[in-house]
Scaffold this active site. Sequence first.
Site, PDB file in Angstrom:
ATOM      1  N   ARG A 154      39.797  -2.208 -10.273  1.00 21.00           N
ATOM      2  CA  ARG A 154      39.334  -1.795  -8.946  1.00 21.00           C
ATOM      3  C   ARG A 154      38.469  -0.536  -8.994  1.00 21.00           C
ATOM      4  O   ARG A 154      38.524   0.292  -8.101  1.00 21.00           O
ATOM      5  CB  ARG A 154      40.509  -1.588  -7.977  1.00 21.00           C
ATOM      6  N   SER A 233      44.387  -4.856   0.882  1.00 20.12           N
ATOM      7  CA  SER A 233      45.413  -4.047   0.198  1.00 20.12           C
ATOM      8  C   SER A 233      45.016  -2.578   0.276  1.00 20.12           C
ATOM      9  O   SER A 233      43.937  -2.201  -0.172  1.00 20.12           O
ATOM     10  CB  SER A 233      45.543  -4.477  -1.263  1.00 20.12           C
ATOM     11  N   GLU A 350      43.009   2.202  -1.984  1.00 24.34           N
ATOM     12  CA  GLU A 350      41.920   1.343  -2.453  1.00 24.34           C
ATOM     13  C   GLU A 350      40.675   1.475  -1.584  1.00 24.34           C
ATOM     14  O   GLU A 350      39.564   1.482  -2.103  1.00 24.34           O
ATOM     15  CB  GLU A 350      42.398  -0.113  -2.496  1.00 24.34           C
TER      16      GLU A 350
END
Length: 358
Positions: A154, A233, A350
């Site tokens: 990520r 998320s 995130e």
Amino acid sequence: MNLSELTTLRVGGPAARLLQPATRDELVATALELWSGFDEWFVLGGGSNVVVADEGIDGDVLRVVTRGIERTDSGIRVQAGEPWDGVVEYAVANGLAGIEALSGIPGTAGAAPIQNIGAYGQELGETLVAIDFLDFATGDVLRLPTAELGLGYRTSELKRGRLGVVLSLELALTASGDGLSRPIAYEQLAKDLGVQPGEHVPLAQLRAAVIALRASKGMIWDAADPDSISAGSFFTNPIVSENFARGLPSDAPRWPTEPERPPRVLPLGAPIPVAPASGEYLVKLSAAWLIEHSGISRGFALPGSGAAISSKHTLAIVNRGHATARDIVQLAGYVQTRVMSEFGVLLQPEPVLVGVHL
């Protein structure tokens, strides 16, 4: 226009200006003009992975909306403003395997390499060949191969601070003459499809299964589903040392990240060598498990807040219809505090936080 209208969380105040150039050439020219001044600027894609302050942005927002998908000898080339799920749909419809498990992910193609998106056993970095990138430092359009992007879990060099605008992506996909997916690498997905991990299924069947899985977790944006009004998320799965992971409860999910050593073939009768000592490897933990076992359940909300944990998926923070950006970050901070207090792990957000801080 408030940026809440352009983000999936539906929070965020106005920008000084909203610029939406329609073509690649216009996008380059507009960005260079912005950079020639001293005003603040921010690049916005699909608005699916961002939390914008209630006060908005005291600067210009450059929204990437350029569209287009074309075939190449090895796969496809995609303009940055193309909705990502449309890219996957195109690939599946044309019998091109490699990104089918990334179905249903919101946002634009241009944001995909910044985050190195991944789901259900696939990551963008597995198929990404290169990007065309308008570099802020030089003003040049550069072709950056995947090896120069520093892709990780990520993250990428772009997320870590290299400034500019992604203009397009080049993906290497496998022409699947039999219409089958790549080997399924995610156990839950294989189970839902009634096959074993490593097997293949028709591309369209896998895409449909992924979309159904995401929808069951509120991860397909739908105005009629309150659990989908989110940024996806909110926390990444933490990566910790092996030694630290050993101190967690035995039922805490963990996935070692050290690659397995290849088997060695020795001549008959040769002495068995002593295995070299290996350094401590890293372990990926489940952020969802940590949240749930710190006492935060699905649907949890702070008193008087318009934000809540999704009732379907503890990794998502949702807007219950009247949340502010402040509500979102307060709840995220509370989650961080509970997990840190219980397990000593600091969860990392995130989404990109614009004008707000945890």
